[in-house]
Design a protein around this motif. Structure first.
Motif, mmCIF file in Angstrom:
data_model
loop_
_atom_site.group_PDB
_atom_site.id
_atom_site.type_symbol
_atom_site.label_atom_id
_atom_site.label_comp_id
_atom_site.label_asym_id
_atom_site.label_seq_id
_atom_site.Cartn_x
_atom_site.Cartn_y
_atom_site.Cartn_z
ATOM 1 N N ILE A 225 0.840 -1.205 0.000
ATOM 2 C CA ILE A 225 0.000 0.000 0.000
ATOM 3 C C ILE A 225 0.871 1.249 0.000
ATOM 4 C CG2 ILE A 225 -1.683 1.322 1.337
ATOM 5 C CD1 ILE A 225 -2.807 -1.369 2.336
ATOM 6 N N GLU A 226 1.947 1.235 0.787
ATOM 7 C CA GLU A 226 2.845 2.388 0.838
ATOM 8 C C GLU A 226 3.463 2.666 -0.531
ATOM 9 O OE1 GLU A 226 5.738 1.512 3.770
ATOM 10 O OE2 GLU A 226 4.380 1.775 5.471
ATOM 11 N N PRO A 230 -2.034 5.068 -2.989
ATOM 12 C CA PRO A 230 -3.240 5.531 -3.689
ATOM 13 C C PRO A 230 -3.902 6.703 -2.966
ATOM 14 C CG PRO A 230 -3.757 3.633 -2.350
ATOM 15 C CD PRO A 230 -2.273 3.843 -2.207
ATOM 16 N N ASP A 231 -4.854 7.321 -3.639
ATOM 17 C CA ASP A 231 -5.670 8.367 -3.013
ATOM 18 C C ASP A 231 -6.867 7.774 -2.286
ATOM 19 O OD1 ASP A 231 -4.052 10.429 -3.922
ATOM 20 O OD2 ASP A 231 -5.127 10.597 -5.819
ATOM 21 N N ARG A 257 -18.794 3.489 5.276
ATOM 22 C CA ARG A 257 -18.351 4.526 6.209
ATOM 23 C C ARG A 257 -16.900 4.878 5.923
ATOM 24 N NH1 ARG A 257 -18.648 1.938 11.080
ATOM 25 N NH2 ARG A 257 -16.440 1.952 11.583
ATOM 26 N N TRP A 258 -16.645 6.119 5.577
ATOM 27 C CA TRP A 258 -15.289 6.520 5.228
ATOM 28 C C TRP A 258 -14.416 6.639 6.475
ATOM 29 C CZ3 TRP A 258 -13.138 6.429 0.579
ATOM 30 C CH2 TRP A 258 -13.994 6.368 -0.527
ATOM 31 N N MET A 259 -13.228 6.070 6.374
ATOM 32 C CA MET A 259 -12.250 6.089 7.458
ATOM 33 C C MET A 259 -10.917 6.533 6.882
ATOM 34 S SD MET A 259 -13.448 2.438 9.107
ATOM 35 C CE MET A 259 -13.922 1.757 7.506
ATOM 36 N N ASN A 260 -9.885 6.522 7.705
ATOM 37 C CA ASN A 260 -8.546 6.901 7.266
ATOM 38 C C ASN A 260 -7.570 5.762 7.488
ATOM 39 O OD1 ASN A 260 -9.092 9.585 6.404
ATOM 40 N ND2 ASN A 260 -9.057 10.280 8.525
ATOM 41 N N TYR A 261 -6.775 5.504 6.479
ATOM 42 C CA TYR A 261 -5.664 4.568 6.614
ATOM 43 C C TYR A 261 -4.391 5.408 6.700
ATOM 44 C CZ TYR A 261 -2.345 0.828 5.706
ATOM 45 O OH TYR A 261 -1.297 -0.063 5.814
ATOM 46 N N THR A 262 -3.643 5.250 7.783
ATOM 47 C CA THR A 262 -2.524 6.133 8.072
ATOM 48 C C THR A 262 -1.206 5.576 7.560
ATOM 49 O OG1 THR A 262 -3.647 6.906 10.068
ATOM 50 C CG2 THR A 262 -1.293 7.369 9.894
ATOM 51 N N LEU A 263 -0.503 6.387 6.757
ATOM 52 C CA LEU A 263 0.866 6.105 6.356
ATOM 53 C C LEU A 263 1.802 6.958 7.212
ATOM 54 C CD1 LEU A 263 0.580 6.020 2.451
ATOM 55 C CD2 LEU A 263 0.572 4.085 4.033
ATOM 56 N N ASP A 265 3.556 9.530 6.349
ATOM 57 C CA ASP A 265 3.522 10.961 6.065
ATOM 58 C C ASP A 265 2.172 11.480 5.583
ATOM 59 O OD1 ASP A 265 3.589 9.538 3.748
ATOM 60 O OD2 ASP A 265 5.039 10.810 2.715
ATOM 61 N N ARG A 266 1.149 10.615 5.516
ATOM 62 C CA ARG A 266 -0.165 11.063 5.048
ATOM 63 C C ARG A 266 -1.232 10.056 5.435
ATOM 64 N NH1 ARG A 266 -1.445 8.680 -0.505
ATOM 65 N NH2 ARG A 266 -3.061 10.267 -0.586
#
Length: 303
Positions: A225-226, A230-231, A257-263, A265-266
């Motif tokens: 994924i890193e 992707p956006d 349900r929209w969530m966040n996947y954390t890298l 730096d983003r």
């Protein structure tokens, strides 16, 4: 007569024990002496860790040596074969001899190995040489990824099935054909997305991967994924979302349900939806997946 009935009861009890332990199919034509094979596990584990973490072995710290001593002590010793018998390993398939027990040290080595990959090609090469997941012993091919690695959209499933194992690509069976139609419905195709799985090897009989198998493979999909970066990240089914997002909700409560996947730096916008294989079994739920894919299209258009 009584002895015969007692013998049948013993067989039934043994079969029930195997069934409750999760053994539901035979994987080879010859029996395997796993106890004899286990004496080689420590050597394979030590070799894999040494290959993946050379800098950690430099100097031979007392803590590392102690860990190896404990591992060696917990491994059953091989009994010498009787002179009139052939060694047990001569009747075993090569896969039995390479089996390992994934532990914290092996998971750490997988994490280090995945982090060392500078590109998707490097990561695939790492997986091809990685010996820490026993699913590799029964799978025909490595199912790494498919689509456009430069795409803004990435989809992640749980594990490949039979057709994927034969072709070496994710989502190419019936569920993959449905996924293609779902992408087409929002104006996309495989060249506008990148597709992968948490576990890159097919579990025998299409069973669910064990927690140990998922954990040993997780560093590789996270690195994948890193590298794709992707956006929008879409999890196909609850299993991949739970493993990578750390959520515990079921798919009915989680989907849409929209969530966040954390890298590092983003953060990546992430959403879970029904797995195409589930939709084949429950076609009435396609209306909800259609809503999810419309939301995915809107999110891509707005970024």
């Amino acid at each position: 007569m009584q002895n015969s009935q007692d013998h049948l009861k013993e067989i039934e009890s043994l079969l029930e024990f195997y069934r409750s332990a999760g053994v539901d199919c035979f994987l080879g034509d010859e029996p395997v002496d796993w106890a004899a094979a286990s004496v080689r596990q420590a050597a394979h584990r030590h070799q894999a860790v040494s290959h993946a973490r050379p800098s950690h072995k430099a100097g031979g710290s007392a803590q590392s040596q102690a860990s190896e001593d404990v591992a060696a002590a917990s491994t059953p010793r091989q009994q010498p074969a009787a002179p009139s018998q052939q060694p047990a390993q001569s009747h075993q398939p090569a896969s039995a001899q390479a089996a390992v027990v994934p532990d914290r040290e092996m998971i750490a080595s997988a994490r280090d190995l995945a982090a060392s990959a500078a590109s998707l090609a490097d990561l695939k090469a790492c997986l091809e040489t990685f010996e820490g997941c026993n699913l590799k012993l029964t799978a025909k091919t490595l199912v790494f990824g498919d689509g456009n690695p430069e795409a803004r959209l990435m989809l992640v499933g749980e594990a490949p099935g039979r057709e994927e194992d034969l072709q070496g690509k994710p989502f190419v069976g019936r569920s993959g054909q449905l996924l293609d139609r779902m992408l087409t419905a929002i104006g996309l195709d495989r060249e506008a997305a990148y597709i992968a799985n948490v576990v890159p090897w097919r579990p025998p009989g299409n069973r669910t991967p064990t927690p140990q198998e998922t954990e040993i493979c997780k560093p590789f999909i996270k690195r994948q994924i890193e590298l794709v970066n992707p956006d929008v990240l879409v999890f196909l089914g609850a299993a991949s979302a739970k493993n990578l997002l750390g959520v515990q909700d079921g798919i009915r409560k989680m989907r849409g349900r929209w969530m966040n996947y954390t890298l590092a730096d983003r953060e990546i916008a992430a959403v879970a939806t029904y797995h195409p294989a589930y939709l084949l079994r429950s076609p009435l739920e396609k209306r909800l997946s259609w809503r999810d894919f419309l939301s995915i299209r809107s999110r891509l258009a707005g970024q």
